[in-house]
Design an enzyme around this catalytic site. Structure first.
Site, PDB file in Angstrom:
ATOM      1  CB  SER A 122      15.349 -20.517 -31.730  1.00  0.00           C
ATOM      2  OG  SER A 122      14.775 -21.460 -31.421  1.00  0.00           O
TER       3      SER A 122
ATOM      4  CG  LEU B   3       8.875 -30.508 -35.175  1.00  0.00           C
ATOM      5  CD1 LEU B   3       8.171 -29.620 -36.165  1.00  0.00           C
ATOM      6  CD2 LEU B   3       9.716 -31.576 -36.019  1.00  0.00           C
TER       7      LEU B   3
ATOM      8  CB  CYS C 149       5.248 -23.306 -25.480  1.00  0.00           C
ATOM      9  SG  CYS C 149       5.852 -22.632 -27.273  1.00  0.00           S
TER      10      CYS C 149
ATOM     11  CD  GLU D 139      16.624 -14.799 -16.590  1.00  0.00           C
ATOM     12  OE1 GLU D 139      15.946 -14.976 -15.796  1.00  0.00           O
ATOM     13  OE2 GLU D 139      17.414 -15.860 -16.854  1.00  0.00           O
TER      14      GLU D 139
ATOM     15  CB  CYS E 178       6.816 -15.664 -25.115  1.00  0.00           C
ATOM     16  SG  CYS E 178       6.885 -16.229 -26.912  1.00  0.00           S
TER      17      CYS E 178
ATOM     18  CG  ASN F  69      16.213 -27.209 -18.492  1.00  0.00           C
ATOM     19  OD1 ASN F  69      17.288 -28.164 -18.302  1.00  0.00           O
ATOM     20  ND2 ASN F  69      16.640 -26.731 -19.852  1.00  0.00           N
TER      21      ASN F  69
ATOM     22  CB  CYS G 220      21.439 -17.599 -25.031  1.00  0.00           C
ATOM     23  SG  CYS G 220      19.650 -18.209 -25.117  1.00  0.00           S
TER      24      CYS G 220
ATOM     25  CB  CYS H 159       8.454 -22.251 -22.709  1.00  0.00           C
ATOM     26  SG  CYS H 159       9.284 -20.851 -22.756  1.00  0.00           S
TER      27      CYS H 159
ATOM     28  CB  CYS I 217      16.447 -24.256 -22.827  1.00  0.00           C
ATOM     29  SG  CYS I 217      17.678 -24.574 -23.660  1.00  0.00           S
TER      30      CYS I 217
HETATM   31  N1  SAH Z   1      10.706 -18.436 -28.949  1.00  0.00           N
HETATM   32  C1  SAH Z   1      11.659 -19.158 -29.542  1.00  0.00           C
HETATM   33  C2  SAH Z   1      13.070 -18.945 -29.000  1.00  0.00           C
HETATM   34  C3  SAH Z   1      13.195 -18.899 -27.667  1.00  0.00           C
HETATM   35  S1  SAH Z   1      12.877 -20.429 -26.848  1.00  0.00           S
HETATM   36  C4  SAH Z   1      11.416 -20.600 -29.854  1.00  0.00           C
HETATM   37  O1  SAH Z   1      10.515 -21.220 -29.230  1.00  0.00           O
HETATM   38  O2  SAH Z   1      12.037 -21.633 -30.745  1.00  0.00           O
HETATM   39  C5  SAH Z   1      14.595 -21.568 -27.339  1.00  0.00           C
HETATM   40  C6  SAH Z   1      14.393 -22.874 -27.000  1.00  0.00           C
HETATM   41  O3  SAH Z   1      14.150 -23.156 -25.694  1.00  0.00           O
HETATM   42  C7  SAH Z   1      13.279 -23.459 -27.726  1.00  0.00           C
HETATM   43  O4  SAH Z   1      13.388 -24.472 -28.833  1.00  0.00           O
HETATM   44  C8  SAH Z   1      12.111 -23.809 -26.681  1.00  0.00           C
HETATM   45  O5  SAH Z   1      11.288 -24.790 -27.289  1.00  0.00           O
HETATM   46  C9  SAH Z   1      13.198 -24.243 -25.793  1.00  0.00           C
HETATM   47  N2  SAH Z   1      12.710 -24.457 -24.256  1.00  0.00           N
HETATM   48  C10 SAH Z   1      11.603 -23.635 -23.806  1.00  0.00           C
HETATM   49  N3  SAH Z   1      11.439 -23.970 -22.835  1.00  0.00           N
HETATM   50  C11 SAH Z   1      12.068 -25.104 -22.330  1.00  0.00           C
HETATM   51  C12 SAH Z   1      12.259 -25.950 -21.137  1.00  0.00           C
HETATM   52  N4  SAH Z   1      11.526 -25.824 -19.933  1.00  0.00           N
HETATM   53  N5  SAH Z   1      13.181 -26.853 -21.234  1.00  0.00           N
HETATM   54  C13 SAH Z   1      13.874 -27.248 -22.335  1.00  0.00           C
HETATM   55  N6  SAH Z   1      13.802 -26.328 -23.542  1.00  0.00           N
HETATM   56  C14 SAH Z   1      13.074 -25.370 -23.438  1.00  0.00           C
HETATM   57 FE1  SF4 Z   2       7.760 -18.218 -26.468  1.00  0.00          FE
HETATM   58 FE2  SF4 Z   2       9.711 -19.900 -27.520  1.00  0.00          FE
HETATM   59 FE3  SF4 Z   2       8.881 -19.906 -24.912  1.00  0.00          FE
HETATM   60 FE4  SF4 Z   2       7.259 -20.874 -26.853  1.00  0.00          FE
HETATM   61  S1  SF4 Z   2       9.279 -21.757 -26.280  1.00  0.00           S
HETATM   62  S2  SF4 Z   2       6.763 -19.653 -25.092  1.00  0.00           S
HETATM   63  S3  SF4 Z   2       7.674 -19.431 -28.539  1.00  0.00           S
HETATM   64  S4  SF4 Z   2       9.977 -18.450 -25.883  1.00  0.00           S
END
Ligand code: SAH
Ligand code: SF4
Length: 382
Positions: free
Chosen positions: A197, A220, A115, A91, A111, A301, A104, A118, A344
């Site tokens: 990022s 972080l 996390c 996307e 990935c 989110n 974006c 995410c 995000c």
């Molecule tokens: N992998 C990289 C970049 C992609 S994620 C990273 O983790 O930085 C981009 C941003 O979206 C990151 O800061 C991530 O922590 C945030 N993110 C991921 N899932 C999210 C969610 N469900 N709600 C809000 N932010 C989220």
């Molecule tokens: Fe991967 Fe970034 Fe999502 Fe973490 S927040 S699973 S590093 S895309």
């Protein structure tokens, strides 16, 4: 198979043209046709000699990604889904603002970092995108938007590598794509307006500083290693202290004089006043060694499989106040494109989990949350 010219930065294209017996300035012309004018058909590149166009037709092509769908939000945000083959979907999201247009971009299908909060992480890792697949997102969106909005000049002024995937775990393909974004013959974006990022791939932060310093955002999400190990499993490999030292080193070559820390606000997990105070102490400790940073608080989110809940706004505001009272510049990210699941962490949330990551995470969740309230979010925007 002929070469896809979207896979090359200008040096790569010059090397390719060299093999065809052509000089570098021909590669520059070709590069401008492709990236500045959005032309894929060599026959239309009228200032190239017919002989070169014929050579190119036999040895190369310019192929973007296959668009699966486009979703337009009421707030102007546009999300595209691209088919990258073998059932993988990525996307890309365009976010218009009064003074800029931000794209974006995704760097991987899925990935591997995993996390908890995410939806891409829940999907598991499928594969790295190629340079061509990364840059195609910008190539397509820029030229689509110019037509769509009836504009001659550039529409996209900023790129954030905040789509699906961990860009620094796909470094070799990312680097030429960044160079195309920055190249004056390509998109001519300012280094300050291209943001990588990362969840914290420490050695690659140093590589990026040496090879192509752009703005850096670091996810972080927690003030101490115990909690971060659980939210961002990569922390076990590169703990917070090492990460912040890498950020401090990065600053000597960075185009901006601060690092942005992203912090996803999760109700009852990392959003308590005590967490904010721990963050202040952490950042102040590293400030003594030269770290300069700002915080971007992202309201979580939700998506059903996460089992997590968004902090409410008073909680986010109280958290931000503690940071700001300590002199740390703090912003709260506005959620855009909520109605089209473009915010995000919502990207490709509807793509099925092919690797069983969700089950593994559900099993670990109990450990992470301990005695804390668990609310299973139903649908988006709760
Ligand atoms: N992998 C990289 C970049 C992609 S994620 C990273 O983790 O930085 C981009 C941003 O979206 C990151 O800061 C991530 O922590 C945030 N993110 C991921 N899932 C999210 C969610 N469900 N709600 C809000 N932010 C989220
Ligand atoms: Fe991967 Fe970034 Fe999502 Fe973490 S927040 S699973 S590093 S895309």
């Amino acid at each position: 198979m002929t070469a896809n010219l979207l896979d090359y930065d200008l040096d790569g294209l010059a090397a390719f043209c060299g093999q065809l017996g052509e000089k570098r300035f021909r590669a520059t012309q070709l590069f401008r046709w492709i990236h500045q004018k959005g032309i894929a058909d060599f026959a239309q590149m009228t200032d190239l000699a017919k002989s070169l166009r014929d050579k190119l037709a036999g040895s190369a092509h310019v192929a973007g990604l296959k668009v699966l769908s486009r979703h337009d939000s009421t707030d102007g945000t546009i999300k595209w889904l691209f088919d990258v083959g073998a059932g993988d979907v990525i996307e890309t999201v365009f976010i218009p603002e009064t003074d800029r247009g931000t794209l974006c971009i995704s760097s991987q299908a899925g990935c591997a970092v995993g996390c908890r909060f995410c939806s891409t992480g829940h999907q598991g890792f499928s594969r790295n995108l190629t340079t061509g697949e990364i840059i195609s997102q910008l190539w397509f969106a820029e030229h689509f938007l110019r037509q769509h909005l009836g504009r001659d000049e550039r529409v996209i002024s900023n790129v954030v590598m905040m789509g699906m995937g961990e860009p620094l775990q796909n470094y070799s393909q990312l680097l030429p794509a960044l160079r195309v974004m920055l190249d004056d013959h390509g998109y001519g974006l300012s280094r300050r307006r291209v943001t990588v990022s990362t969840s914290g791939v420490v050695p690659m932060i140093d590589r990026l500083a040496a090879d192509c310093p752009v703005a850096l955002a670091v996810s972080l999400h927690a003030p101490e290693d115990g909690l971060r190990d659980n939210l961002v499993p990569l922390n076990k490999k590169y703990p917070i202290a090492e990460l912040l030292e890498a950020c401090t080193r990065y600053q000597s070559s960075a185009p901006r004089d601060f690092i942005t820390f992203e912090y996803c606000m999760l109700d009852g997990v990392n959003d308590q006043p005590g967490h904010a105070r721990q963050l202040v102490a952490l950042v102040q400790g590293h400030a003594a060694h030269g770290l300069s940073c700002k915080f971007n608080l992202i309201p979580f989110n939700p998506f059903p499989a996460s089992g997590l809940k968004r902090s409410d706004m008073p909680q986010v505001a109280a958290f931000a106040k503690i940071l700001m009272d300590a002199g740390i510049v703090t912003t709260v990210r506005k959620t855009r494109g909520d109605d089209i699941d473009a915010a995000c962490g919502q990207l490709a949330g509807d793509v099925q989990d092919r690797t069983g990551v969700d089950q593994r995470m559900a099993a670990q969740r109990q450990g992470m949350l301990g005695g804390i309230k668990v609310v299973v979010a139903k649908g988006m925007g709760t």
